[in-house]
Write a protein that holds these residues in place. Structure first.
Motif, PDB file in Angstrom:
ATOM      1  N   LEU A  37    -101.417  33.354   1.825  1.00  8.81           N
ATOM      2  CA  LEU A  37    -102.056  32.047   1.841  1.00  8.81           C
ATOM      3  C   LEU A  37    -101.076  30.919   1.563  1.00  8.81           C
ATOM      4  N   GLY A  38     -99.799  31.250   1.490  1.00  8.93           N
ATOM      5  CA  GLY A  38     -98.782  30.219   1.274  1.00  8.93           C
ATOM      6  C   GLY A  38     -98.662  29.324   2.495  1.00  8.93           C
ATOM      7  N   GLY A  39     -98.084  28.166   2.300  1.00  6.51           N
ATOM      8  CA  GLY A  39     -97.986  27.176   3.360  1.00  6.51           C
ATOM      9  C   GLY A  39     -97.262  27.675   4.596  1.00  6.51           C
ATOM     10  N   ASN A  40     -96.153  28.361   4.444  1.00  7.66           N
ATOM     11  CA  ASN A  40     -95.389  28.793   5.613  1.00  7.66           C
ATOM     12  C   ASN A  40     -96.162  29.804   6.456  1.00  7.66           C
ATOM     13  N   MET A  41     -96.846  30.725   5.821  1.00  8.16           N
ATOM     14  CA  MET A  41     -97.583  31.743   6.567  1.00  8.16           C
ATOM     15  C   MET A  41     -98.751  31.115   7.326  1.00  8.16           C
ATOM     16  N   LEU A  42     -99.470  30.201   6.693  1.00 10.88           N
ATOM     17  CA  LEU A  42    -100.582  29.539   7.379  1.00 10.88           C
ATOM     18  C   LEU A  42    -100.071  28.664   8.517  1.00 10.88           C
ATOM     19  N   ASP A  43     -98.964  27.965   8.299  1.00 11.62           N
ATOM     20  CA  ASP A  43     -98.380  27.153   9.367  1.00 11.62           C
ATOM     21  C   ASP A  43     -98.000  28.015  10.554  1.00 11.62           C
ATOM     22  N   LEU A  44     -97.400  29.154  10.275  1.00 10.11           N
ATOM     23  CA  LEU A  44     -97.009  30.080  11.337  1.00 10.11           C
ATOM     24  C   LEU A  44     -98.230  30.603  12.083  1.00 10.11           C
ATOM     25  N   ALA A  45     -99.260  30.977  11.352  1.00  9.89           N
ATOM     26  CA  ALA A  45    -100.472  31.500  11.985  1.00  9.89           C
ATOM     27  C   ALA A  45    -101.144  30.433  12.847  1.00  9.89           C
ATOM     28  N   LEU A  46    -101.260  29.218  12.322  1.00 10.96           N
ATOM     29  CA  LEU A  46    -101.874  28.145  13.099  1.00 10.96           C
ATOM     30  C   LEU A  46    -101.032  27.802  14.327  1.00 10.96           C
ATOM     31  N   GLY A  47     -99.725  27.786  14.169  1.00  9.86           N
ATOM     32  CA  GLY A  47     -98.845  27.528  15.308  1.00  9.86           C
ATOM     33  C   GLY A  47     -98.986  28.592  16.377  1.00  9.86           C
ATOM     34  N   PHE A  48     -99.098  29.840  15.963  1.00 10.91           N
ATOM     35  CA  PHE A  48     -99.269  30.940  16.922  1.00 10.91           C
ATOM     36  C   PHE A  48    -100.593  30.810  17.662  1.00 10.91           C
ATOM     37  N   ILE A  49    -101.656  30.513  16.945  1.00  5.04           N
ATOM     38  CA  ILE A  49    -102.977  30.391  17.570  1.00  5.04           C
ATOM     39  C   ILE A  49    -103.002  29.218  18.550  1.00  5.04           C
ATOM     40  N   ILE A  50    -102.472  28.073  18.124  1.00  4.88           N
ATOM     41  CA  ILE A  50    -102.438  26.909  19.012  1.00  4.88           C
ATOM     42  C   ILE A  50    -101.526  27.183  20.205  1.00  4.88           C
ATOM     43  N   GLY A  51    -100.402  27.842  19.956  1.00  3.61           N
ATOM     44  CA  GLY A  51     -99.493  28.192  21.052  1.00  3.61           C
ATOM     45  C   GLY A  51    -100.134  29.114  22.070  1.00  3.61           C
ATOM     46  N   THR A  52    -100.906  30.083  21.605  1.00  2.21           N
ATOM     47  CA  THR A  52    -101.599  31.003  22.508  1.00  2.21           C
ATOM     48  C   THR A  52    -102.632  30.259  23.348  1.00  2.21           C
ATOM     49  N   ALA A  53    -103.379  29.374  22.703  1.00  2.00           N
ATOM     50  CA  ALA A  53    -104.385  28.592  23.435  1.00  2.00           C
ATOM     51  C   ALA A  53    -103.704  27.652  24.439  1.00  2.00           C
ATOM     52  N   PHE A  54    -102.593  27.051  24.034  1.00  2.00           N
ATOM     53  CA  PHE A  54    -101.875  26.145  24.918  1.00  2.00           C
ATOM     54  C   PHE A  54    -101.286  26.903  26.103  1.00  2.00           C
ATOM     55  N   ALA A  55    -100.771  28.113  25.854  1.00  2.00           N
ATOM     56  CA  ALA A  55    -100.232  28.935  26.946  1.00  2.00           C
ATOM     57  C   ALA A  55    -101.337  29.279  27.940  1.00  2.00           C
ATOM     58  N   ALA A  56    -102.540  29.562  27.455  1.00  2.00           N
ATOM     59  CA  ALA A  56    -103.656  29.844  28.358  1.00  2.00           C
ATOM     60  C   ALA A  56    -104.018  28.612  29.178  1.00  2.00           C
ATOM     61  N   LEU A  57    -103.954  27.437  28.555  1.00  2.00           N
ATOM     62  CA  LEU A  57    -104.239  26.191  29.261  1.00  2.00           C
ATOM     63  C   LEU A  57    -103.209  25.941  30.369  1.00  2.00           C
ATOM     64  N   VAL A  58    -101.938  26.117  30.056  1.00  2.00           N
ATOM     65  CA  VAL A  58    -100.885  25.899  31.054  1.00  2.00           C
ATOM     66  C   VAL A  58    -100.940  26.973  32.132  1.00  2.00           C
ATOM     67  N   ASP A  59    -101.271  28.208  31.751  1.00  2.00           N
ATOM     68  CA  ASP A  59    -101.415  29.274  32.745  1.00  2.00           C
ATOM     69  C   ASP A  59    -102.548  28.941  33.713  1.00  2.00           C
ATOM     70  N   SER A  60    -103.638  28.388  33.187  1.00  2.00           N
ATOM     71  CA  SER A  60    -104.742  27.972  34.049  1.00  2.00           C
ATOM     72  C   SER A  60    -104.314  26.830  34.964  1.00  2.00           C
ATOM     73  N   LEU A  61    -103.556  25.880  34.434  1.00  2.00           N
ATOM     74  CA  LEU A  61    -103.032  24.799  35.261  1.00  2.00           C
ATOM     75  C   LEU A  61    -102.171  25.360  36.382  1.00  2.00           C
ATOM     76  N   ALA A  62    -101.317  26.316  36.039  1.00  2.00           N
ATOM     77  CA  ALA A  62    -100.420  26.891  37.044  1.00  2.00           C
ATOM     78  C   ALA A  62    -101.188  27.693  38.086  1.00  2.00           C
ATOM     79  N   SER A  63    -102.068  28.591  37.627  1.00  2.00           N
ATOM     80  CA  SER A  63    -102.734  29.481  38.587  1.00  2.00           C
ATOM     81  C   SER A  63    -103.918  28.832  39.299  1.00  2.00           C
ATOM     82  N   ASP A  64    -104.656  27.986  38.601  1.00  2.00           N
ATOM     83  CA  ASP A  64    -105.871  27.420  39.192  1.00  2.00           C
ATOM     84  C   ASP A  64    -105.649  26.098  39.919  1.00  2.00           C
ATOM     85  N   VAL A  65    -104.565  25.397  39.615  1.00  2.09           N
ATOM     86  CA  VAL A  65    -104.334  24.104  40.254  1.00  2.09           C
ATOM     87  C   VAL A  65    -103.069  24.154  41.114  1.00  2.09           C
TER      88      VAL A  65
END
Length: 151
Positions: free
Chosen positions: A13-41
């Protein structure tokens, strides 16, 4: 055992671990968004021009083996689009004054040979004016004024 649990909770629950987890989750969602932009548009625009939805149908046969270079080209286009979108996003956030996007790393001062930050305009050790290894947008005017004064 209780001490190990307390130590683990502090770690998880320390700051670095939560920052890393949130960054990973946002990065995964962002990668899905860009993948959709690439494949669908973007790739659909390619399909409209080239007559194929992507390049995965491009295959080269060699000694009975299929070399699927078209699938590689599709992934390469997706990667380049992700890089372009990230670059644009960082430039936009930087222009809006959000985030800390300072250059990382250091280089050697040509005068005193001490290491200074890569975007430094003046050596902190010998106070000599130096050329930055990577200039920020706001520093370009300062560099131009310094060169004009030297001439």
């Amino acid at each position: 055992m209780k001490g190990v649990w307390t130590e683990f909770k502090a770690f998880a629950l320390g700051g670095n671990m939560l920052d890393l987890a949130l960054g990973f989750i946002i990065g995964t969602a962002f990668a899905a968004l860009v993948d959709s932009l690439a494949s669908d548009v973007i790739m659909q625009l390619v399909a409209a021009i080239a007559g194929q939805p992507d390049f995965s149908g491009l295959i080269w046969n060699l000694n009975g083996s299929q070399i699927r270079y078209g699938a590689f080209l599709t992934v390469l286009v997706n990667f380049l689009l992700l890089g372009a979108v990230l670059f644009g996003l960082v430039k936009l956030l930087k222009r809006a004054g959000m985030g800390n996007f300072r250059a990382q790393g250091s280089h050697e001062c040509p005068y005193c040979k001490e290491f200074v930050p890569i975007d430094a305009l003046k050596c902190k050790w010998c106070t000599a004016d130096i050329e930055p290894g990577q200039a920020e947008d706001e520093d370009v005017k300062l560099i131009a004024d310094r060169q004009r004064t030297a001439d």
